[in-house]
Design an enzyme around this catalytic site. Sequence first.
Site, PDB file in Angstrom:
ATOM      1  N   PHE A 128      70.562 -47.505 -48.358  1.00 56.15           N
ATOM      2  CA  PHE A 128      71.941 -46.650 -48.206  1.00 56.15           C
ATOM      3  C   PHE A 128      72.441 -46.570 -49.344  1.00 56.15           C
ATOM      4  CE2 PHE A 128      76.275 -46.296 -46.992  1.00 56.15           C
ATOM      5  CZ  PHE A 128      76.168 -44.824 -46.397  1.00 56.15           C
ATOM      6  N   ASP A 213      72.071 -51.726 -56.540  1.00 51.67           N
ATOM      7  CA  ASP A 213      73.117 -51.392 -55.531  1.00 51.67           C
ATOM      8  C   ASP A 213      73.560 -52.791 -54.731  1.00 51.67           C
ATOM      9  OD1 ASP A 213      75.044 -50.536 -53.476  1.00 51.67           O
ATOM     10  OD2 ASP A 213      73.798 -48.804 -52.875  1.00 51.67           O
ATOM     11  N   LYS A 242      83.237 -52.192 -51.613  1.00 53.33           N
ATOM     12  CA  LYS A 242      83.452 -52.804 -50.607  1.00 53.33           C
ATOM     13  C   LYS A 242      84.341 -54.208 -50.955  1.00 53.33           C
ATOM     14  CE  LYS A 242      80.463 -51.142 -47.339  1.00 53.33           C
ATOM     15  NZ  LYS A 242      79.259 -50.350 -47.769  1.00 53.33           N
TER      16      LYS A 242
HETATM   17  C1  LIG Z   1      78.792 -48.905 -48.204  1.00 54.40           C
HETATM   18  C2  LIG Z   1      77.730 -48.821 -49.011  1.00 54.40           C
HETATM   19  C3  LIG Z   1      77.860 -47.789 -50.041  1.00 54.40           C
HETATM   20  C4  LIG Z   1      78.748 -46.482 -50.018  1.00 54.40           C
HETATM   21  O1  LIG Z   1      80.027 -47.091 -50.058  1.00 54.40           O
HETATM   22  P1  LIG Z   1      81.281 -45.979 -49.412  1.00 54.40           P
HETATM   23  O2  LIG Z   1      82.431 -47.056 -50.192  1.00 54.40           O
HETATM   24  O3  LIG Z   1      81.163 -45.833 -48.305  1.00 54.40           O
HETATM   25  O4  LIG Z   1      81.072 -44.988 -50.550  1.00 54.40           O
HETATM   26  C5  LIG Z   1      76.720 -47.574 -51.018  1.00 54.40           C
HETATM   27  N1  LIG Z   1      75.667 -48.661 -50.913  1.00 54.40           N
HETATM   28  C6  LIG Z   1      75.603 -49.672 -49.958  1.00 54.40           C
HETATM   29  C7  LIG Z   1      74.759 -50.690 -50.306  1.00 54.40           C
HETATM   30  C8  LIG Z   1      76.877 -49.766 -48.845  1.00 54.40           C
HETATM   31  O5  LIG Z   1      76.725 -50.731 -48.159  1.00 54.40           O
END
Ligand SMILES: *Cc1c(COP(=O)(O)O)cnc(C)c1O
Length: 399
Positions: A128, A213, A242
């Site tokens: 994701f 990521d 986050k």
């Molecule tokens: C939450 C998340 C995103 C996206 O972050 P947003 O602030 O919602 O755009 C991307 N990569 C990972 C692994 C995430 O957990």
Amino acid sequence: MSALYGTYARSELAFERGEGMRLYDQHGRSYLDFHSGIAVNALGHGDAHLVSALKSAADKVWHTSNVFTIPEQERLGQRLVDATFADSVFFTNSGAEALECAIKTARHYFWAKGETDRYEIIAFTGSFHGRTMGTIAAGGNPSYLEGFGPPMAGFKHTAPGDLKAVEALITPQTCAILIETVQGEGGVTAMTPEFMQGLRALCDEHGMLLILDEVQCGYGRTGRFFAFEWSGITPDIVAVAKAIGGGFPLGACLAKGDVAASMVPGTHGSTYGGNPLASAVGNAVLDRILAPGFIDHVNQMGQKLAWHLQQLAQKYPDYVVESRGKGLLAGIKITPPVRDFVARLRDDHQMLAIGAGDNVLRLLPPLIVSEADIEEAMDKLGAAFAAIEAETASVPAVG
Ligand SMILES: *Cc1c(COP(=O)(O)O)cnc(C)c1O
């Protein structure tokens, strides 16, 4: 009827205030927070240092745009460079934007070298990366792509864990490998050090960039500042968000100097990214995360949580299939439908947690969690499983 888009199956529960590990609803009812606004509230709720940083920033300048120098942003960038592999930082408002910057940086790096066909990125199933058009293409999840027109080109996917399969996807067009060091939303799956090292070796061998990521797993959550540190590798680009704003919208793309060098004026931008308010809070978060002993505490609590989850799995083998994750990005694959179980925990046991793919219950406590909080959470999980057991037993057998 809500005036809002129906994009969320929201609970009616609304919170009025928070304190440390706890959130309180309008009736003063207390909830144990093992959700942290999806790994955002790393310092829990109402942290005095963060609150005072935001309040004093609010008395100065809220916003100026990135056409002016923002001293707090310069300071936060420099501190991230000093503390990590990176030489250069771009600030965003969200995780998806941090990934967009990462993808653009990788493609532009090769374009600027004259390798203009080299834009393909190998990514992984179960990942994701966000909800923009670029990041849904990178994630490759068919249910997030469906109905939104042709996906952005240039991403290939394979299952994580299989280096041979990754190698088979490499072509002269491949510019980078993109992976979550610990898959969060996909089901709380930590990549092995061997796999991460193998990806680094493939990137070195083929002159590709390694993009990680760490939006969810970075910033201390696994018991290291970055989750990739567990495998001893160095990436080229890392996206974070986050936790880095502790609840204030903030993200960042971190890169090595030569990789970021082609991102000159005009190549990228953000009106708000790293504005004075966000950067002031970002610096306050970093004060706490980099304080001596903070990440050690996360590491210790992560080990305790893993141990307690093993015990829970032994006690309720009919309900807990296995425990997963790394540090305080933990999960248990369960047999009851996870969506119902999350609601049951919330409504009957006043505990907040979150589902993930593969019917995994994801546990993301604030990083300030104590062992007593973990024990309380285990009691609540045990009580929820016991209640399901009692309900099942009381159903009269048919036939
Ligand atoms: C939450 C998340 C995103 C996206 O972050 P947003 O602030 O919602 O755009 C991307 N990569 C990972 C692994 C995430 O957990």
